[in-house]
Write a protein that holds these residues in place. Structure first.
Motif, PDB file in Angstrom:
ATOM      1  N   ASN A  65       0.809  -1.212   0.000  1.00  0.00           N
ATOM      2  CA  ASN A  65       0.000   0.000   0.000  1.00  0.00           C
ATOM      3  C   ASN A  65       0.845   1.266   0.000  1.00  0.00           C
ATOM      4  O   ASN A  65       0.519   2.240  -0.678  1.00  0.00           O
ATOM      5  CB  ASN A  65      -0.932   0.021   1.220  1.00  0.00           C
ATOM      6  CG  ASN A  65      -1.865  -1.169   1.255  1.00  0.00           C
ATOM      7  OD1 ASN A  65      -1.469  -2.260   1.649  1.00  0.00           O
ATOM      8  ND2 ASN A  65      -3.099  -0.990   0.848  1.00  0.00           N
ATOM      9  N   TYR A  85      -7.357  -0.201 -12.578  1.00  0.00           N
ATOM     10  CA  TYR A  85      -7.261  -0.657 -11.191  1.00  0.00           C
ATOM     11  C   TYR A  85      -8.636  -1.026 -10.646  1.00  0.00           C
ATOM     12  O   TYR A  85      -8.829  -2.101 -10.066  1.00  0.00           O
ATOM     13  CB  TYR A  85      -6.616   0.430 -10.327  1.00  0.00           C
ATOM     14  CG  TYR A  85      -6.590   0.086  -8.852  1.00  0.00           C
ATOM     15  CD1 TYR A  85      -5.619  -0.761  -8.326  1.00  0.00           C
ATOM     16  CD2 TYR A  85      -7.555   0.608  -7.978  1.00  0.00           C
ATOM     17  CE1 TYR A  85      -5.595  -1.080  -6.975  1.00  0.00           C
ATOM     18  CE2 TYR A  85      -7.538   0.289  -6.627  1.00  0.00           C
ATOM     19  CZ  TYR A  85      -6.562  -0.556  -6.130  1.00  0.00           C
ATOM     20  OH  TYR A  85      -6.552  -0.880  -4.799  1.00  0.00           O
ATOM     21  N   LEU A  89     -10.237  -4.512  -9.672  1.00  0.00           N
ATOM     22  CA  LEU A  89     -10.655  -4.636  -8.282  1.00  0.00           C
ATOM     23  C   LEU A  89     -12.051  -5.251  -8.175  1.00  0.00           C
ATOM     24  O   LEU A  89     -12.262  -6.232  -7.447  1.00  0.00           O
ATOM     25  CB  LEU A  89     -10.633  -3.273  -7.603  1.00  0.00           C
ATOM     26  CG  LEU A  89     -11.172  -3.204  -6.177  1.00  0.00           C
ATOM     27  CD1 LEU A  89     -10.343  -4.072  -5.248  1.00  0.00           C
ATOM     28  CD2 LEU A  89     -11.206  -1.769  -5.683  1.00  0.00           C
ATOM     29  N   VAL A 279      -3.520  -5.190  -7.782  1.00  0.00           N
ATOM     30  CA  VAL A 279      -4.723  -5.677  -7.111  1.00  0.00           C
ATOM     31  C   VAL A 279      -4.467  -7.053  -6.515  1.00  0.00           C
ATOM     32  O   VAL A 279      -4.766  -7.316  -5.339  1.00  0.00           O
ATOM     33  CB  VAL A 279      -5.917  -5.720  -8.083  1.00  0.00           C
ATOM     34  CG1 VAL A 279      -7.097  -6.459  -7.459  1.00  0.00           C
ATOM     35  CG2 VAL A 279      -6.338  -4.308  -8.472  1.00  0.00           C
ATOM     36  N   TYR A 283      -4.142  -7.619  -2.528  1.00  0.00           N
ATOM     37  CA  TYR A 283      -5.211  -8.414  -1.931  1.00  0.00           C
ATOM     38  C   TYR A 283      -4.772  -9.845  -1.620  1.00  0.00           C
ATOM     39  O   TYR A 283      -5.578 -10.649  -1.147  1.00  0.00           O
ATOM     40  CB  TYR A 283      -6.433  -8.436  -2.856  1.00  0.00           C
ATOM     41  CG  TYR A 283      -7.273  -7.188  -2.722  1.00  0.00           C
ATOM     42  CD1 TYR A 283      -8.406  -7.174  -1.934  1.00  0.00           C
ATOM     43  CD2 TYR A 283      -6.908  -6.011  -3.343  1.00  0.00           C
ATOM     44  CE1 TYR A 283      -9.175  -6.023  -1.784  1.00  0.00           C
ATOM     45  CE2 TYR A 283      -7.655  -4.853  -3.202  1.00  0.00           C
ATOM     46  CZ  TYR A 283      -8.789  -4.866  -2.429  1.00  0.00           C
ATOM     47  OH  TYR A 283      -9.534  -3.723  -2.278  1.00  0.00           O
ATOM     48  N   CYS A 311     -11.888  -5.442   1.875  1.00  0.00           N
ATOM     49  CA  CYS A 311     -11.564  -4.898   0.551  1.00  0.00           C
ATOM     50  C   CYS A 311     -11.667  -3.374   0.547  1.00  0.00           C
ATOM     51  O   CYS A 311     -10.821  -2.679  -0.032  1.00  0.00           O
ATOM     52  CB  CYS A 311     -12.483  -5.499  -0.500  1.00  0.00           C
ATOM     53  SG  CYS A 311     -12.161  -7.241  -0.845  1.00  0.00           S
ATOM     54  N   SER A 315      -8.202  -0.964  -0.215  1.00  0.00           N
ATOM     55  CA  SER A 315      -8.065  -0.020  -1.329  1.00  0.00           C
ATOM     56  C   SER A 315      -8.026   1.419  -0.844  1.00  0.00           C
ATOM     57  O   SER A 315      -7.311   2.253  -1.411  1.00  0.00           O
ATOM     58  CB  SER A 315      -9.227  -0.205  -2.316  1.00  0.00           C
ATOM     59  OG  SER A 315      -9.084  -1.420  -3.017  1.00  0.00           O
ATOM     60  N   SER A 318      -4.476   2.172   0.171  1.00  0.00           N
ATOM     61  CA  SER A 318      -3.585   2.344  -0.981  1.00  0.00           C
ATOM     62  C   SER A 318      -3.748   3.722  -1.609  1.00  0.00           C
ATOM     63  O   SER A 318      -2.764   4.399  -1.928  1.00  0.00           O
ATOM     64  CB  SER A 318      -3.872   1.261  -2.023  1.00  0.00           C
ATOM     65  OG  SER A 318      -3.522  -0.015  -1.556  1.00  0.00           O
TER      66      SER A 318
END
Length: 598
Positions: A65, A85, A89, A279, A283, A311, A315, A318
């Motif tokens: 991240n 992205y 995702l 991703v 993840y 999730c 994100s 990040s």
């Protein structure tokens, strides 16, 4: 740090799922019930939901991240990177994240045996994911060694990366920080940004507008420290000698990691490829770690809501880190009168340049540097814990009778081997090797290939309807229907298309190509091929055995065993498949009824 560890199961008949009993006891002959020592130890479970959520968050929210996302975002056009992205995702990352989590919770098995249980023919999918974990165990912890190096040097009275007056500095090092005092005042003279004298050559750099550049490449003291003090990058073409101080940092990182987990869990082009890589990397999908962690869940845990929350958190972290890094880079570019390309050319080391620069501008920079690099260490350790845990779980589930009682030795063996294999990454030419491993090891090519097989096996071989029934049986309701069609069509098509473009396209350009010698790229095909060949190898092995190669394990609970495995638009695509023990029980019952009737 992660939460406390799951409790060891007590008793020989404790239930692990509705209608089931503890592993290793369902089919135990009557005469062996007293032979406790002959059975493997019972599998552990998380003591509560918080432990699972903290462990998952610790894995997915890590150095990727604050290190990888900002670098890839800038490398691929900044804001435009968000388009692929978010597509990856929503249509690849989240569906596979939930698939692996649900699979581990349903089977209560690690990254290899979970796939063996639902479809023995594709056990190689789990093996391939563990190869990726091995890559991560070897090179990911090197970043922690870097963080420890910076952490120890944060205690200097003057931060060593803020000055150009050190023995490691090159002639191109240019420091403006000495003139920062009082810049917040309204009457501050900012002309020094456009008229500076180089301390080495007394060469006046007068660039009255942004189109004029100095006659040599200017680098900041943070960049100089990163390349020439910490990494000591050599362009000789070989690895060179091991940097002793970095080796001690790497050893310390492994010692910390070992003592934290040795008791087990109870203690459209390259933009698209890089988007998929980020991703999948962030993840932690296609690595078996999600399956391993969720395998310690209770059968009725609501993993669906857990995945959604995790999730969103991942994100968001990040994107926030990306804004922080780019705001600092913009400030540095304006200070030095340099284009962003020059400042962002350090690739994976971007966070070790931009963040230290920002911290050096704060009052008491040593204090903030210690806090920051300690945070980086904790972020990385959480992810490293889970990678080692995933590999140890996979091996103990493969050989429970031998390894479950010797877990401490197994983790020690993993740590020692991975430490020795990690030493080449901290040599004077080790950054070249690190760059190639980061690009071609747990890369888009490997992860996309594994992702295609994961979705195809679950949706088309095991059956999307049957997997949905399993999830409904666990959490009490059916998840969002779109997930089913992602597993069936959208996810494998996006992954396959991106993979095909990647394979047919030109040679991947590394973030640090100006530093990477040609010899290191000879390793790229080997790093890419090893995980990929695991799937066909185990497929052919299963075909050689011949029987029940797509029949799920007999101890997996089926909510609707007589329902079709896959239906589309009210049409049966794949018919029901009954496990062997159900068929044998039915035949035995029919024979008894026939005998009694006679």
């Amino acid at each position: 740090m992660r939460g406390s560890c799951p409790q060891t199961l007590k008793g020989t008949m404790e239930e692990t799922r509705d209608g089931g009993i503890a592993d290793g006891e369902a089919m135990e002959p009557e005469g062996q019930k007293g032979s406790v020592e002959k059975r493997p130890e019972a599998r552990e479970k998380w003591a509560n939901k918080t432990e699972f959520l903290l462990s998952m968050a610790g894995e997915i929210i890590g150095l990727g991240n604050v290190w990888r996302f900002p670098y890839l975002c800038y490398k691929n056009g900044g804001g435009v990177f968000f388009i692929p992205y978010f597509i990856f995702l929503f249509f690849c990352g989240i569906p596979i994240f939930f698939l692996e989590t649900a699979l581990g919770q349903y089977t209560s098995e690690g990254g290899i045996t979970a796939w063996r249980k639902i479809c023995p023919m594709f056990e190689g999918v789990g093996v391939a994911s563990q190869v990726i974990v091995i890559y991560l165990n070897i090179y990911y912890i090197v970043v922690l060694a870097w963080a420890l190096f910076y952490l120890f040097n944060s205690f200097w009275s003057t931060l060593p990366w803020t000055s150009c007056d050190n023995y490691w500095n090159t002639v191109n090092c240019h420091n403006i920080s000495v003139t920062y005092t009082g810049l917040h005042r309204p009457d501050t003279d900012w002309s020094f940004l456009y008229n500076e004298t180089d301390k080495h050559d007394n060469y006046s750099m007068s660039f009255q507008n942004e189109s004029e550049w100095p006659p040599f490449k200017v680098i900041s003291p943070e960049q100089d420290y990163w390349f020439h003090r910490m990494l000591r990058v050599a362009n000789s073409g070989g690895l060179g000698t091991v940097n002793a101080d970095l080796a001690m940092c790497l050893l310390l990182a492994w010692v910390i990691c070992y003592f934290c987990i040795f008791k087990g869990v109870k203690t459209t082009g390259k933009v698209w490829r890089d988007a998929g890589t980020q991703v999948f990397f962030s993840y932690a999908v296609c690595q078996g770690v999600l399956t391993a962690l969720s395998s310690y869940n209770k059968y009725n845990n609501d993993c669906y809501k857990d995945c959604i929350a995790l999730c969103i958190l991942n994100s968001s972290t990040s994107i926030f880190a990306g804004f922080v890094v780019f705001s600092i880079l913009g400030f540095m570019a304006h200070q030095l009168g340099l284009p962003m390309e020059d400042l962002a050319s350090s690739g994976p080391g971007l966070a070790f340049i931009a963040y230290p620069r920002a911290l050096s501008l704060l009052p008491g920079p040593q204090f903030w540097s210690v806090l920051f690099f300690f945070m980086v260490l904790l972020l990385g350790l959480d992810s490293q814990f889970v990678c080692v845990e995933s590999l140890a779980t996979a091996l103990t589930d493969l050989f429970p009778g031998v390894l479950r009682k010797r877990r401490e030795l197994l983790v020690l063996l993993i740590a020692v081997i991975c430490f020795l294999l990690g030493l080449p990454f901290i040599t004077k030419g080790g950054f070249h090797l690190f760059t190639v491993m980061d690009t071609y090891g747990p890369s888009g090519t490997n992860l996309l290939f594994i992702a295609c097989f994961e979705t195809i096996v679950v949706a088309w071989v095991y059956g999307a309807n049957r997997f949905y029934d399993n999830i409904e049986d666990m959490i009490g309701y059916a998840p969002f229907p779109v997930l089913k069609y992602c597993w069936l069509f959208i996810t494998p098509l996006i992954c396959a298309a991106t993979l095909l473009y990647n394979l047919l396209g030109s040679k991947s350009v590394s973030s640090a190509d100006e530093f990477v010698p040609d010899w290191s790229y000879n390793l790229a095909p080997l790093l890419t091929v090893i995980p990929m060949v695991c799937i066909p190898i185990f497929l052919f092995i299963s075909l050689g055995r011949g029987r029940d190669i797509i029949t799920p394990s007999s101890d997996l609970k089926q909510l609707r065993p007589n329902s079709p495995r896959l239906t589309l638009f009210n049409r049966v695509i794949i018919k029901p498949q009954r496990s062997r023990h159900i068929q044998e029980d039915g035949e035995e019952k029919a024979n008894k009824e026939h005998t009694s009737g006679v």
